[in-house]
Scaffold this active site. Structure first.
Site, PDB file in Angstrom:
ATOM      1  N   HIS A  68       0.843  -1.191   0.000  1.00  0.00           N
ATOM      2  CA  HIS A  68       0.000   0.000   0.000  1.00  0.00           C
ATOM      3  C   HIS A  68       0.877   1.239   0.000  1.00  0.00           C
ATOM      4  CE1 HIS A  68       1.014  -0.736   4.190  1.00  0.00           C
ATOM      5  NE2 HIS A  68       0.849   0.550   4.395  1.00  0.00           N
ATOM      6  N   ALA A  69       0.244   2.362  -0.206  1.00  0.00           N
ATOM      7  CA  ALA A  69       0.899   3.667  -0.101  1.00  0.00           C
ATOM      8  C   ALA A  69      -0.130   4.628   0.482  1.00  0.00           C
ATOM      9  CB  ALA A  69       1.389   4.146  -1.464  1.00  0.00           C
TER      10      ALA A  69
END
Length: 148
Positions: A68-69
């Site tokens: 994820h970011a």
């Protein structure tokens, strides 16, 4: 339970795929997010950059990475991708490597993000479910196991 058909549609699955290394594994997770219309390709680059900057903290359990970011314009809507690797890869997390399951998470809305992650985390804490997930043949079978 989160609406898994909406957050984890068939297009977001890549099952029994080869990855050369952790970056390639994250690229596969990004492809699933793009295929399902959750993100643009830029989000994949952001997920890789996050690991390059922060280290392999995304490997949250033995054999499992949650790619994820931070929320960004590259996230079109909240969703997940599900990548099962045919050969596990090293991320550099001595406690939880090697990784065979990479779940891509794109969070557009904080509440949806938490709802989806809670549903997935609850399923992945159940050893019987994780064993079944490792051999499930189809996206529908995986969603059924997660939802049971």
């Amino acid at each position: 339970m989160a609406d898994l058909d909406r957050f984890l549609p068939d297009e977001s699955f890549l099952l029994d795929r080869e990855a050369a290394d952790w970056r390639d594994a994250i690229r596969l997770a990004g492809r699933g997010l793009v295929n399902a219309g959750f993100t643009t390709d830029a989000y994949t680059d952001e997920m890789i950059a996050t690991v390059e900057k922060m280290g392999p903290y995304i490997v949250i359990a033995p054999g499992l990475a949650l790619a994820h970011a931070r929320p960004s314009d590259a996230v079109l809507r909240t969703g997940l991708s599900w990548v099962r690797l045919s050969t596990p890869v090293e991320f550099g997390n001595k406690d939880n490597d090697p990784v065979s399951l990479v779940i891509g998470l794109a969070g557009h809305d904080e509440n949806e993000h938490i709802e989806v992650m809670s549903a997935i985390a609850a399923a992945l804490m159940d050893r019987r479910k994780t064993q079944s997930l490792a051999t499930a043949k189809t996206p529908a079978a995986i969603r059924t196991i997660l939802g049971s």
